[in-house]
Design a protein around this motif. Structure first.
Motif, PDB file in Angstrom:
ATOM      1  N   ARG A  32       0.833  -1.206   0.000  1.00 43.64           N
ATOM      2  CA  ARG A  32       0.000   0.000   0.000  1.00 43.64           C
ATOM      3  C   ARG A  32       0.869   1.257   0.000  1.00 43.64           C
ATOM      4  O   ARG A  32       0.533   2.264  -0.635  1.00 43.64           O
ATOM      5  N   GLU A  35       2.136   1.761  -3.519  1.00 46.51           N
ATOM      6  CA  GLU A  35       1.076   2.294  -4.377  1.00 46.51           C
ATOM      7  C   GLU A  35       0.854   3.778  -4.094  1.00 46.51           C
ATOM      8  O   GLU A  35       0.651   4.579  -5.019  1.00 46.51           O
ATOM      9  N   ALA A 130       1.113   1.648   8.346  1.00 48.29           N
ATOM     10  CA  ALA A 130       0.620   0.504   7.577  1.00 48.29           C
ATOM     11  C   ALA A 130       1.106  -0.808   8.178  1.00 48.29           C
ATOM     12  O   ALA A 130       0.371  -1.795   8.239  1.00 48.29           O
TER      13      ALA A 130
END
Length: 255
Positions: A32, A35, A130
């Motif tokens: 993530r 990205e 995260a």
């Protein structure tokens, strides 16, 4: 997300682009995060530095079909910068009993490495959470950066955009939902003050503050109700120019 909120997000992105900031993302091995880095660079929102093993990050990005563009990648375990940051961290924490070896080991952790990059002015901020818990992330920030000037209580805020609202700006700030477990009245006032100050910068409007309770203006009594009343009084002394009310139940506060 309705049209008003989409317009606000577009404005927020435009303001971010105009600032030309540089962020470090310590969790470079997380998909993530990669990205997000690719999107930030493709949209030109900010400069990005990723932390982690460069070959591993590049391979992970390829597997995700993401182009990291000109994102810098630093490995805290091997970077030339590590020794310098470790020395500064040791100077910062030596009074707390940390040794030079422990300082080096701390800075080899991406969270602490990223925090020291911010402290040294190499980047403007870092985003994590995260792969690391809130506690781990906050601890790294406290040890490398400390609280902002004028802030006595370290806290957190979240920004939520409800569906279906027709208000020009239905964005809600909730605080503290992640750091201070049992705040005192003084801490509640400090937390509200910090959240209101940040809302002006992040959302761009004039804050209105509600101190939430199971009671609305005397509909119930108890220790928690009294605490909210005291927090409101303290907040009004801290920021008399900001509209504030309490104690209020959530439905009354939103209306």
């Amino acid at each position: 997300m309705n049209a008003n909120h989409a317009a606000w997000m577009a404005d927020f992105s435009a303001r971010a682009k105009a600032l030309h900031r540089h962020l470090v993302l310590p969790e470079g091995r997380d998909g993530r995060t990669l990205e997000a880095a690719a999107q930030l660079r493709s949209q030109g929102i900010c400069e990005v530095t990723l932390l982690g093993a460069p070959e591993s990050i590049a391979q992970r990005a390829r597997s995700l079909g993401r182009d990291l563009g000109d994102c810098a990648i630093l490995d805290p375990e091997t970077a030339e910068l590590t020794a310098e940051l470790a020395g500064e961290f040791w100077e910062l924490r030596r009074a707390k009993g940390i040794t030079e070896q422990l300082a080096l080991e701390a800075v080899q952790d991406p969270l602490w490495f990223g925090g020291m990059m911010v402290r040294k002015g190499l980047v403007d901020g870092f985003v994590a959470g995260a792969l690391n818990t809130t506690g781990e992330t906050v601890r790294a920030c406290l040890q490398t950066l400390g609280p902002a000037p004028g802030i006595k209580t370290v806290s957190s805020s979240m920004y939520m955009i409800p569906n279906g609202t027709n208000e020009a700006n239905g964005i809600l700030t909730f605080t503290d939902a992640g750091v201070v477990q049992y705040p005192t009245a003084e801490q509640l006032a400090d937390i509200a003050f910090a959240a209101a100050r940040d809302r002006r910068r992040i959302v761009g409007d004039e804050p209105r503050v509600a101190f939430l309770s199971h009671s609305t203006r005397g509909s119930a009594e108890g220790g928690s109700v009294e605490k909210m009343r005291e927090a409101l009084a303290r907040f009004r002394r801290l920021a008399p120019e900001i509209a504030a009310d309490g104690e209020l139940q959530a439905d009354a506060a939103i209306v």
